[in-house]
Design an enzyme around this catalytic site. Structure first.
Site, PDB file in Angstrom:
ATOM      1  N   CYS A 110       0.810  -1.228   0.000  1.00 28.69           N
ATOM      2  CA  CYS A 110       0.000   0.000   0.000  1.00 28.69           C
ATOM      3  C   CYS A 110       0.836   1.267   0.000  1.00 28.69           C
ATOM      4  CB  CYS A 110      -0.953  -0.007   1.194  1.00 28.69           C
ATOM      5  SG  CYS A 110      -2.099  -1.409   1.194  1.00 28.69           S
ATOM      6  N   HIS A 257      -3.705   7.084   1.705  1.00 25.59           N
ATOM      7  CA  HIS A 257      -4.036   5.752   1.207  1.00 25.59           C
ATOM      8  C   HIS A 257      -5.396   5.325   1.730  1.00 25.59           C
ATOM      9  CE1 HIS A 257      -4.071   1.569   0.321  1.00 25.59           C
ATOM     10  NE2 HIS A 257      -3.939   1.212   1.586  1.00 25.59           N
ATOM     11  N   ASN A 287      -9.845  -0.822  -0.926  1.00 25.80           N
ATOM     12  CA  ASN A 287      -8.397  -0.668  -0.797  1.00 25.80           C
ATOM     13  C   ASN A 287      -7.726  -1.239  -2.043  1.00 25.80           C
ATOM     14  OD1 ASN A 287      -5.677  -0.872  -0.197  1.00 25.80           O
ATOM     15  ND2 ASN A 287      -5.954  -1.715   1.842  1.00 25.80           N
TER      16      ASN A 287
END
Length: 339
Positions: A110, A257, A287
């Site tokens: 990520c 994020h 995500n």
């Protein structure tokens, strides 16, 4: 000289999977998922569509946004590669008609977009490249156990890309200082045990020894990850603002994020940043790992909410553990809606 954002693009696979869709096969509900993550739906690859195809389309749009047909290097950040070998970036460069330019992948989950931006900026700063196409692309739902209600609702697939060019540090789009960090002591909090050299060596080689089916999928320790994410993103954001000689009050947007809405809200609270300055699209995409931040920027720019001259803090946290942040003043570049 420094790296300047001159184009942006994004792409999402067409298949939508809502929380209600998931509730038909998982012991969960739309309310349970929304209240814990902020996610309502996500996009999922199917029919052979995978990381490379997502990267190509996002890259094509970023090149169109930048008004250029050529770059000196292509970098792809991904944690869901097409194959363990080779890297997907050379194929992406080929499919985009970019010739025999330098092309390579990097893996930082990520945090991949922040690590990739720093890497691309280094290529430009060192004189190795004048223009770089950097793409975050993920088909990560293929690595998530569809029967695990703790992880299956969280992730989505997609790709986001930027074109960076050599420019001056004080012009719009110039990437500010970076703050990057990691803590490998906590690597097992978010990991896929099987498939790599460690597992293959321990089993005596491919085909030797029984590997539990669950080991081929992501394992996640949610509670400690939440704590680490809030702490590390907050620390990283403060560090990069200090290096850039800016304050939280200077910011128009936090583009963090998109892992969990609660994490974003907690980071904003720690920074004393008003919640209306926190950019959010996790409700529609989930995500998407390394694609998360560029998809978010593209989304807000395409809707006119992210405008030229606005000051943006980028920050991310992910497996590794790893984290990173940077700042920039948003340039006046076109962005296409991704749907």
């Amino acid at each position: 000289m420094t790296a300047v954002v001159t184009g942006i693009g994004g792409f999402l696979p067409p298949r939508r999977v809502t929380n209600d869709d998931l509730s038909r096969t998982l012991d969960t509900t739309d309310e349970w998922i929304r209240t814990r993550t902020g996610i309502r739906e996500r996009r999922v690859v199917s029919g052979g569509l995978s990381t490379g195809a997502l990267a190509v389309e996002a890259g094509r749009r970023a090149l169109r946004s930048a008004g250029t047909g050529g770059v000196d290097a292509v970098v792809v950040a991904t944690t869901s590669p097409e194959r363990l070998c080779p890297a997907v970036a050379p194929e992406v460069a080929f499919r985009l008609g970019l010739g025999t330019v330098a092309a390579f992948d990097l893996t930082s989950a990520c945090s991949g977009f922040l690590y990739g931006l720093a890497t691309a900026a280094g290529l430009i700063g060192s004189g190795t490249a004048d223009r770089v196409l950097f793409i975050g692309a993920e088909a990560f739902t293929t690595l998530v156990n569809p029967e695990d209600r703790a992880t299956a609702p969280i992730f989505g697939d997609g790709a986001g890309a930027v074109v960076l060019r050599r420019g001056e540090p004080d012009e719009p789009g110039a990437l500010g200082p970076f703050d990057l960090g990691s803590d490998g002591a906590l690597a097992d909090l978010l990991a896929i045990p099987a498939g790599g050299a460690r597992q293959r060596s321990a089993d005596g080689g491919p085909g030797h020894g029984a590997v539990p089916a669950a080991d081929w999928y992501l394992r996640m320790e949610g509670r400690p990850l939440y704590t680490q994410a809030v702490e590390r993103m907050t620390q990283s954001a403060r560090a990069v603002l200090k290096r850039a000689d800016r304050s939280v009050a200077d910011l128009d947007w936090l583009a963090g994020h998109q892992a969990n809405l609660r994490i974003l809200q907690a980071v904003a609270e720690e920074l004393e940043l008003p919640e209306e300055r926190v950019a959010v699209n996790i409700d529609r995409v989930g995500n998407t790992l390394s694609a998360s931040v560029p998809l978010l920027l593209n989304d807000y720019a395409a809707r006119g909410e992210l405008r030229a001259g606005q000051r943006v803090l980028l920050s991310a946290f992910g497996a590794g553990l790893s984290w990173g942040s940077t700042v920039l003043v948003w340039p006046g570049i076109p962005a296409e809606p991704v749907g």
